[in-house]
Design a protein around this motif. Structure first.
Motif, PDB file in Angstrom:
ATOM      1  N   ILE A  39      18.202  -0.574  20.451  1.00 41.20           N
ATOM      2  CA  ILE A  39      17.787  -0.699  21.915  1.00 41.20           C
ATOM      3  C   ILE A  39      16.444  -1.218  22.060  1.00 41.20           C
ATOM      4  N   GLN A  40      15.944  -1.729  21.082  1.00 40.85           N
ATOM      5  CA  GLN A  40      14.525  -2.308  21.055  1.00 40.85           C
ATOM      6  C   GLN A  40      14.687  -3.514  22.000  1.00 40.85           C
ATOM      7  N   VAL A  41      13.596  -4.065  22.622  1.00 40.35           N
ATOM      8  CA  VAL A  41      13.422  -5.040  23.388  1.00 40.35           C
ATOM      9  C   VAL A  41      13.774  -6.317  22.579  1.00 40.35           C
ATOM     10  N   ALA A  42      14.390  -7.438  23.345  1.00 39.30           N
ATOM     11  CA  ALA A  42      14.640  -8.644  22.709  1.00 39.30           C
ATOM     12  C   ALA A  42      13.370  -9.194  22.177  1.00 39.30           C
ATOM     13  N   VAL A  64       5.073   4.468  25.475  1.00 38.17           N
ATOM     14  CA  VAL A  64       5.835   5.535  25.673  1.00 38.17           C
ATOM     15  C   VAL A  64       7.025   5.307  25.132  1.00 38.17           C
ATOM     16  N   GLY A  65       7.692   5.674  23.971  1.00 42.79           N
ATOM     17  CA  GLY A  65       8.936   5.423  23.406  1.00 42.79           C
ATOM     18  C   GLY A  65       8.770   4.340  22.195  1.00 42.79           C
ATOM     19  N   THR A  66       8.837   4.759  21.094  1.00 42.26           N
ATOM     20  CA  THR A  66       8.392   3.858  19.813  1.00 42.26           C
ATOM     21  C   THR A  66       9.716   3.255  19.265  1.00 42.26           C
ATOM     22  N   TYR A  70       9.292  -1.725  17.091  1.00 42.80           N
ATOM     23  CA  TYR A  70       9.376  -3.155  17.202  1.00 42.80           C
ATOM     24  C   TYR A  70       8.472  -3.661  18.136  1.00 42.80           C
ATOM     25  N   SER A  71       8.529  -3.054  19.402  1.00 40.70           N
ATOM     26  CA  SER A  71       7.658  -3.524  20.523  1.00 40.70           C
ATOM     27  C   SER A  71       6.203  -3.294  20.118  1.00 40.70           C
ATOM     28  N   THR A  72       6.214  -2.154  19.539  1.00 44.74           N
ATOM     29  CA  THR A  72       4.429  -1.830  18.928  1.00 44.74           C
ATOM     30  C   THR A  72       4.036  -2.914  18.358  1.00 44.74           C
ATOM     31  N   LEU A  88       3.929   6.890  21.495  1.00 46.83           N
ATOM     32  CA  LEU A  88       4.543   7.961  21.552  1.00 46.83           C
ATOM     33  C   LEU A  88       5.993   8.189  21.386  1.00 46.83           C
ATOM     34  N   GLU A  89       6.233   8.989  20.470  1.00 46.49           N
ATOM     35  CA  GLU A  89       7.758   9.331  19.963  1.00 46.49           C
ATOM     36  C   GLU A  89       8.255  10.388  19.752  1.00 46.49           C
ATOM     37  N   VAL A  90       9.417  10.955  20.317  1.00 48.42           N
ATOM     38  CA  VAL A  90       9.700  12.604  20.229  1.00 48.42           C
ATOM     39  C   VAL A  90      10.549  12.651  18.919  1.00 48.42           C
ATOM     40  N   ASP A  91      11.224  11.604  18.374  1.00 48.73           N
ATOM     41  CA  ASP A  91      12.156  11.885  16.990  1.00 48.73           C
ATOM     42  C   ASP A  91      11.417  11.298  15.761  1.00 48.73           C
ATOM     43  N   ARG A  93      12.253  10.899  12.781  1.00 49.51           N
ATOM     44  CA  ARG A  93      12.933  10.045  12.014  1.00 49.51           C
ATOM     45  C   ARG A  93      12.680   8.465  12.580  1.00 49.51           C
ATOM     46  N   HIS A  94      12.599   8.363  14.014  1.00 48.29           N
ATOM     47  CA  HIS A  94      12.342   7.161  14.566  1.00 48.29           C
ATOM     48  C   HIS A  94      10.859   6.800  14.275  1.00 48.29           C
ATOM     49  N   ALA A  95       9.952   7.789  14.282  1.00 44.83           N
ATOM     50  CA  ALA A  95       8.600   7.496  13.951  1.00 44.83           C
ATOM     51  C   ALA A  95       8.241   7.291  12.450  1.00 44.83           C
ATOM     52  N   ARG A 117       7.147  15.391  22.317  1.00 45.73           N
ATOM     53  CA  ARG A 117       7.669  14.840  23.679  1.00 45.73           C
ATOM     54  C   ARG A 117       6.250  14.247  24.262  1.00 45.73           C
ATOM     55  N   ALA A 118       6.810  13.134  24.807  1.00 47.53           N
ATOM     56  CA  ALA A 118       5.396  12.230  25.537  1.00 47.53           C
ATOM     57  C   ALA A 118       4.827  13.080  26.428  1.00 47.53           C
ATOM     58  N   LEU A 119       5.467  13.731  27.182  1.00 47.92           N
ATOM     59  CA  LEU A 119       4.615  14.645  28.207  1.00 47.92           C
ATOM     60  C   LEU A 119       3.700  15.490  27.757  1.00 47.92           C
ATOM     61  N   ILE A 138       6.073   1.500  29.411  1.00 50.38           N
ATOM     62  CA  ILE A 138       6.934   2.849  29.391  1.00 50.38           C
ATOM     63  C   ILE A 138       8.472   2.251  28.997  1.00 50.38           C
ATOM     64  N   ASP A 139       8.985   3.217  27.985  1.00 47.17           N
ATOM     65  CA  ASP A 139      10.330   2.607  27.476  1.00 47.17           C
ATOM     66  C   ASP A 139      10.847   3.943  26.677  1.00 47.17           C
ATOM     67  N   ALA A 140      11.034   5.057  27.335  1.00 51.39           N
ATOM     68  CA  ALA A 140      11.646   6.265  26.552  1.00 51.39           C
ATOM     69  C   ALA A 140      12.728   6.794  27.327  1.00 51.39           C
TER      70      ALA A 140
HETATM   71  N1  SAH Z   1       9.863   0.590  22.997  1.00 49.42           N
HETATM   72  C1  SAH Z   1      10.934   0.530  21.780  1.00 49.42           C
HETATM   73  C2  SAH Z   1      12.379   0.967  22.218  1.00 49.42           C
HETATM   74  C3  SAH Z   1      12.135   2.424  22.594  1.00 49.42           C
HETATM   75  S1  SAH Z   1      13.835   3.216  22.761  1.00 49.42           S
HETATM   76  C4  SAH Z   1      11.060  -1.203  21.480  1.00 49.42           C
HETATM   77  O1  SAH Z   1      11.296  -1.852  22.424  1.00 49.42           O
HETATM   78  O2  SAH Z   1      11.114  -1.486  20.253  1.00 49.42           O
HETATM   79  C5  SAH Z   1      13.337   4.830  23.363  1.00 49.42           C
HETATM   80  C6  SAH Z   1      12.695   5.646  22.384  1.00 49.42           C
HETATM   81  O3  SAH Z   1      11.954   6.856  23.330  1.00 49.42           O
HETATM   82  C7  SAH Z   1      13.496   6.303  21.477  1.00 49.42           C
HETATM   83  O4  SAH Z   1      13.063   6.048  20.139  1.00 49.42           O
HETATM   84  C8  SAH Z   1      13.533   7.866  21.621  1.00 49.42           C
HETATM   85  O5  SAH Z   1      13.490   8.743  20.406  1.00 49.42           O
HETATM   86  C9  SAH Z   1      12.265   7.988  22.436  1.00 49.42           C
HETATM   87  N2  SAH Z   1      12.052   9.121  23.535  1.00 49.42           N
HETATM   88  C10 SAH Z   1      13.183   9.895  24.125  1.00 49.42           C
HETATM   89  N3  SAH Z   1      12.628  10.849  24.896  1.00 49.42           N
HETATM   90  C11 SAH Z   1      11.429  11.079  24.433  1.00 49.42           C
HETATM   91  C12 SAH Z   1      10.283  11.988  24.877  1.00 49.42           C
HETATM   92  N4  SAH Z   1      10.460  13.007  25.808  1.00 49.42           N
HETATM   93  N5  SAH Z   1       9.139  11.623  24.332  1.00 49.42           N
HETATM   94  C13 SAH Z   1       8.942  10.529  23.462  1.00 49.42           C
HETATM   95  N6  SAH Z   1       9.751   9.659  23.104  1.00 49.42           N
HETATM   96  C14 SAH Z   1      11.065   9.970  23.603  1.00 49.42           C
END
Ligand code: SAH
Ligand code: DHB
Ligand code: MG
Length: 224
Positions: A39-42, A64-66, A70-72, A88-91, A93-95, A117-119, A138-140
């Motif tokens: 679900i990363q950006v194109a 917000v949402g790593t 890819y977008s980073t 910022l990334e909550v998971d 494994r993703h991080a 958690r991003a908050l 912002i993409d979480a």
């Molecule tokens: N920006 C990325 C895609 C992000 S997908 C890109 O385009 O490459 C959304 C991400 O937000 C996921 O990895 C998900 O785990 C994370 N996410 C979901 N809830 C979150 C929260 N509360 N705090 C931080 N990250 C969160």
């Protein structure tokens, strides 16, 4: 218009305007291998973020949402010398996948991947005096988008740009009766955006390989 046509046009632009990029392609491949949602950006959207950040000469970027970074990587490549990205990334494994992808891109020293958690991380960034940021993406989790946007306004300076992904959700954002929490989240965000006097904003619909969705853009003016 079928998605197939949108995808072909994206492929045309990716071929002509972006080209082969082994580091970004490897970042996607490692996300696939690690089972991350795709679900990363194109690519053309990643480059849009990159160009917007460069256009305003952003030195300090918040994401917000790593996911897998890819977008980073697109954003970090926009930085001038001495610039940095906080993402910022909550998971965890993703991080972890993101950190490896960012390192392979040679951007480790420019990017701070914060797990949690991003908050909570946003509150922590404020305590640390990490702001003001020049650019926020912002993409979480979609239900919290309005909260992330309010934080973004708080942590930026006048002249900063805030970009928000997934504000259209295949057009469902216009459906007040939708019971999808992601759609309701984007409707709430749109209300907050409309009421925020310290920004000037617009939103655009997009189609492409990633389907039908859209971005909101808000320029922080700091004045009502
Ligand atoms: N920006 C990325 C895609 C992000 S997908 C890109 O385009 O490459 C959304 C991400 O937000 C996921 O990895 C998900 O785990 C994370 N996410 C979901 N809830 C979150 C929260 N509360 N705090 C931080 N990250 C969160
Ligand atoms: C989803 C999330 C995104 O950030 C995106 O760009 C596309 C889809 C999702 O959660 O389905
Ligand atoms: Mg998104």
């Amino acid at each position: 218009m079928p998605d197939e046509v949108w995808t072909r046009v994206d492929q045309l632009f990716d071929t002509t305007l972006i080209g082969h990029d082994p580091v970004l392609e490897a970042a996607i491949q490692d996300g696939v291998s690690a089972g991350l949602p795709q679900i990363q950006v194109a690519p053309n959207q990643g480059k849009l973020l990159h160009l917007l950040a460069r256009a305003i000469n952003a030195r300090s970027i918040l994401e917000v949402g790593t996911l897998g970074g890819y977008s980073t990587i697109w954003l970090a490549r926009a930085l001038p010398d001495g610039g940095h990205v906080t993402t910022l990334e909550v998971d965890p494994r993703h991080a972890e996948v993101a950190a490896a992808n960012i390192a392979r891109a040679g951007l480790r020293d420019l990017v701070d991947v914060r797990v949690g958690r991003a908050l909570d991380s946003l509150e922590q960034l404020e305590r640390e005096g990490a702001s003001p940021f020049d650019f926020v993406f912002i993409d979480a989790d979609k239900p919290s988008t309005a909260d992330y946007f309010m934080w973004a306004v708080r942590l930026t300076r006048p002249g900063a740009l805030i970009v928000v992904d997934n504000v259209v959700r295949q057009g469902q954002v216009a459906d007040a009766d939708s019971d999808d929490p992601n759609v309701q989240g984007m409707r709430r965000f749109n209300d907050v955006l409309a009421a925020e006097t310290r920004v000037s904003a617009t939103a655009v619909q997009t189609v492409g390989a990633k389907g039908y969705d859209g971005f909101a853009l808000a320029l922080v003016t700091g004045t009502s």
